[in-house]
Design a protein around this motif. Structure first.
Motif, mmCIF file in Angstrom:
data_model
loop_
_atom_site.group_PDB
_atom_site.id
_atom_site.type_symbol
_atom_site.label_atom_id
_atom_site.label_comp_id
_atom_site.label_asym_id
_atom_site.label_seq_id
_atom_site.Cartn_x
_atom_site.Cartn_y
_atom_site.Cartn_z
ATOM 1 N N SER A 49 0.830 -1.211 0.000
ATOM 2 C CA SER A 49 0.000 0.000 0.000
ATOM 3 C C SER A 49 0.860 1.255 0.000
ATOM 4 O O SER A 49 0.614 2.189 0.751
ATOM 5 C CB SER A 49 -0.933 -0.003 1.212
ATOM 6 N N SER A 50 1.856 1.278 -0.835
ATOM 7 C CA SER A 50 2.839 2.343 -0.827
ATOM 8 C C SER A 50 2.787 3.166 -2.106
ATOM 9 O O SER A 50 2.662 2.634 -3.200
ATOM 10 C CB SER A 50 4.238 1.732 -0.674
ATOM 11 N N GLY A 51 2.907 4.476 -1.957
ATOM 12 C CA GLY A 51 3.004 5.377 -3.089
ATOM 13 C C GLY A 51 4.402 5.966 -3.202
ATOM 14 O O GLY A 51 4.605 7.001 -3.797
ATOM 15 N N ILE A 52 5.369 5.309 -2.626
ATOM 16 C CA ILE A 52 6.752 5.790 -2.553
ATOM 17 C C ILE A 52 7.347 6.008 -3.939
ATOM 18 O O ILE A 52 6.963 5.367 -4.911
ATOM 19 C CB ILE A 52 7.608 4.797 -1.738
ATOM 20 N N ARG A 53 8.282 6.943 -4.020
ATOM 21 C CA ARG A 53 9.043 7.184 -5.245
ATOM 22 C C ARG A 53 10.408 6.509 -5.088
ATOM 23 O O ARG A 53 11.066 6.689 -4.071
ATOM 24 C CB ARG A 53 9.240 8.668 -5.486
ATOM 25 N N VAL A 54 10.801 5.767 -6.107
ATOM 26 C CA VAL A 54 12.102 5.105 -6.125
ATOM 27 C C VAL A 54 12.828 5.635 -7.360
ATOM 28 O O VAL A 54 12.406 5.388 -8.482
ATOM 29 C CB VAL A 54 11.948 3.566 -6.196
ATOM 30 N N GLU A 55 13.910 6.392 -7.127
ATOM 31 C CA GLU A 55 14.600 7.062 -8.235
ATOM 32 C C GLU A 55 16.081 6.723 -8.250
ATOM 33 O O GLU A 55 16.738 6.706 -7.202
ATOM 34 C CB GLU A 55 14.449 8.581 -8.125
ATOM 35 N N ASP A 56 16.602 6.470 -9.450
ATOM 36 C CA ASP A 56 18.037 6.272 -9.672
ATOM 37 C C ASP A 56 18.622 5.192 -8.764
ATOM 38 O O ASP A 56 19.732 5.342 -8.252
ATOM 39 C CB ASP A 56 18.788 7.600 -9.480
ATOM 40 N N CYS A 57 17.879 4.129 -8.569
ATOM 41 C CA CYS A 57 18.310 3.032 -7.702
ATOM 42 C C CYS A 57 18.674 1.790 -8.516
ATOM 43 O O CYS A 57 18.205 1.617 -9.641
ATOM 44 C CB CYS A 57 17.214 2.672 -6.696
ATOM 45 N N ILE A 58 19.484 0.946 -7.922
ATOM 46 C CA ILE A 58 19.833 -0.349 -8.497
ATOM 47 C C ILE A 58 19.310 -1.415 -7.546
ATOM 48 O O ILE A 58 19.606 -1.371 -6.344
ATOM 49 C CB ILE A 58 21.362 -0.496 -8.661
ATOM 50 N N ILE A 59 18.535 -2.346 -8.071
ATOM 51 C CA ILE A 59 18.022 -3.463 -7.281
ATOM 52 C C ILE A 59 18.575 -4.711 -7.945
ATOM 53 O O ILE A 59 18.101 -5.118 -9.012
ATOM 54 C CB ILE A 59 16.485 -3.457 -7.237
ATOM 55 N N SER A 60 19.609 -5.293 -7.351
ATOM 56 C CA SER A 60 20.319 -6.370 -8.041
ATOM 57 C C SER A 60 20.751 -7.489 -7.108
ATOM 58 O O SER A 60 20.912 -7.288 -5.901
ATOM 59 C CB SER A 60 21.554 -5.813 -8.756
ATOM 60 N N ASP A 61 20.906 -8.657 -7.718
ATOM 61 C CA ASP A 61 21.454 -9.829 -7.032
ATOM 62 C C ASP A 61 20.679 -10.206 -5.768
ATOM 63 O O ASP A 61 21.261 -10.548 -4.739
ATOM 64 C CB ASP A 61 22.938 -9.604 -6.709
ATOM 65 N N ASN A 62 19.351 -10.133 -5.853
ATOM 66 C CA ASN A 62 18.482 -10.536 -4.749
ATOM 67 C C ASN A 62 17.790 -11.844 -5.103
ATOM 68 O O ASN A 62 17.613 -12.172 -6.270
ATOM 69 C CB ASN A 62 17.417 -9.459 -4.499
ATOM 70 N N TYR A 63 17.364 -12.566 -4.067
ATOM 71 C CA TYR A 63 16.618 -13.805 -4.254
ATOM 72 C C TYR A 63 15.379 -13.764 -3.381
ATOM 73 O O TYR A 63 15.449 -13.400 -2.200
ATOM 74 C CB TYR A 63 17.455 -15.035 -3.868
ATOM 75 N N GLY A 64 14.262 -14.133 -3.956
ATOM 76 C CA GLY A 64 13.045 -14.301 -3.186
ATOM 77 C C GLY A 64 12.401 -15.597 -3.619
ATOM 78 O O GLY A 64 12.296 -15.865 -4.821
ATOM 79 N N TYR A 65 11.998 -16.410 -2.682
ATOM 80 C CA TYR A 65 11.359 -17.669 -3.074
ATOM 81 C C TYR A 65 10.194 -17.374 -4.019
ATOM 82 O O TYR A 65 10.025 -18.035 -5.030
ATOM 83 C CB TYR A 65 10.878 -18.455 -1.858
ATOM 84 N N GLU A 66 9.414 -16.340 -3.717
ATOM 85 C CA GLU A 66 8.315 -15.968 -4.608
ATOM 86 C C GLU A 66 8.799 -15.042 -5.719
ATOM 87 O O GLU A 66 8.706 -15.364 -6.883
ATOM 88 C CB GLU A 66 7.186 -15.323 -3.814
ATOM 89 N N TYR A 67 9.313 -13.862 -5.379
ATOM 90 C CA TYR A 67 9.698 -12.839 -6.354
ATOM 91 C C TYR A 67 11.089 -12.329 -6.003
ATOM 92 O O TYR A 67 11.346 -11.955 -4.870
ATOM 93 C CB TYR A 67 8.685 -11.691 -6.367
ATOM 94 N N GLY A 68 11.959 -12.233 -6.979
ATOM 95 C CA GLY A 68 13.353 -11.895 -6.725
ATOM 96 C C GLY A 68 13.603 -10.488 -6.221
ATOM 97 O O GLY A 68 14.112 -10.283 -5.127
ATOM 98 N N ALA A 69 13.251 -9.472 -7.014
ATOM 99 C CA ALA A 69 13.644 -8.103 -6.700
ATOM 100 C C ALA A 69 12.593 -7.324 -5.908
ATOM 101 O O ALA A 69 12.857 -6.863 -4.807
ATOM 102 C CB ALA A 69 13.969 -7.353 -7.986
ATOM 103 N N VAL A 70 11.394 -7.143 -6.496
ATOM 104 C CA VAL A 70 10.400 -6.232 -5.929
ATOM 105 C C VAL A 70 9.019 -6.881 -5.951
ATOM 106 O O VAL A 70 8.596 -7.442 -6.954
ATOM 107 C CB VAL A 70 10.325 -4.912 -6.733
ATOM 108 N N ARG A 71 8.306 -6.738 -4.853
ATOM 109 C CA ARG A 71 6.903 -7.154 -4.771
ATOM 110 C C ARG A 71 6.092 -5.942 -4.334
ATOM 111 O O ARG A 71 6.402 -5.313 -3.331
ATOM 112 C CB ARG A 71 6.725 -8.272 -3.765
ATOM 113 N N VAL A 72 5.052 -5.626 -5.112
ATOM 114 C CA VAL A 72 4.192 -4.483 -4.809
ATOM 115 C C VAL A 72 2.787 -5.010 -4.559
ATOM 116 O O VAL A 72 2.174 -5.596 -5.433
ATOM 117 C CB VAL A 72 4.170 -3.469 -5.983
ATOM 118 N N ARG A 73 2.266 -4.785 -3.355
ATOM 119 C CA ARG A 73 0.904 -5.190 -2.992
ATOM 120 C C ARG A 73 0.109 -3.926 -2.710
ATOM 121 O O ARG A 73 0.307 -3.293 -1.687
ATOM 122 C CB ARG A 73 0.907 -6.077 -1.755
ATOM 123 N N GLY A 74 -0.761 -3.563 -3.644
ATOM 124 C CA GLY A 74 -1.546 -2.350 -3.467
ATOM 125 C C GLY A 74 -0.669 -1.111 -3.612
ATOM 126 O O GLY A 74 0.537 -1.194 -3.816
ATOM 127 N N GLY A 75 -1.275 0.046 -3.540
ATOM 128 C CA GLY A 75 -0.522 1.291 -3.634
ATOM 129 C C GLY A 75 -0.157 1.638 -5.065
ATOM 130 O O GLY A 75 -0.534 0.951 -6.015
#
Length: 181
Positions: A49-75
């Motif tokens: 439920s987030s409206g956050i701004r993510v700018e000029d970022c690197i999201i790398s080399d992550n592991y998630g059993y469900e989703y690797g980098a980013v999961r957005v639920r609502g927002g």
């Protein structure tokens, strides 16, 4: 290049960042690298439920059993000039939107992510919406050959001025989805 100066590393132990409930547009993550996250949901960022701004970022080399980098639920988060790369998950490697999320991505690179099934780069379901503008979606791979970009179950996807290339597979639509390319 500024994002490589400040690295938030979970060292394979937990999630890098979790923004929970009603984080608004005035909140900003900028010039950061989220790396080394490992968890059951999403290794890099989990936004609820987030409206956050993510700018000029690197999201790398992550592991998630469900989703690797980013999961957005609502927002309705906004990603600008971000690189989502080299992440791995079972159901999605790059970014997943669900539960009526509305994700806007401008000038982002979603590259070299991998997963076992669903969507290697971008995955959406459960009444979610994406707008990809001027993004690169490339070199993503998937084991069961579903799609690099996959969306289902009442999803609205709008893709403008993007390059989708050299992925193991392309775009898969299932259920009742609306597409504008």
């Amino acid at each position: 290049e500024d994002a490589e100066r400040c690295i938030l590393s979970a060292a394979g132990v937990s999630q890098c960042v979790m923004a929970v409930e009603d984080v608004g547009r005035s909140s900003l993550l900028k010039n950061l690298t989220f790396s080394g996250g490992s968890t059951l949901t999403a290794g890099g960022l989990e936004l609820d439920s987030s409206g956050i701004r993510v700018e000029d970022c690197i999201i790398s080399d992550n592991y998630g059993y469900e989703y690797g980098a980013v999961r957005v639920r609502g927002g309705a988060p906004i990603f600008e000039r971000c690189a989502i790369r080299k992440n791995t998950g079972t159901y999605g490697g790059g970014i997943k939107a669900e539960a009526s999320a509305a994700v806007f991505m401008d000038s982002c690179q979603i590259v070299q992510n991998s997963c076992g099934s669903q969507g290697a780069a971008v995955y959406a379901n459960y009444s979610s919406a994406y707008r990809l503008f001027n993004c690169l979606v490339a070199n993503n791979s998937i084991i069961d050959s579903q799609a690099a970009v996959r969306y289902a179950s009442r999803v609205v996807m709008r893709i403008d001025s993007c390059t989708i290339a050299d992925n193991a597979v392309g775009i898969l639509l299932t259920g009742t989805s609306e597409t504008k390319i």
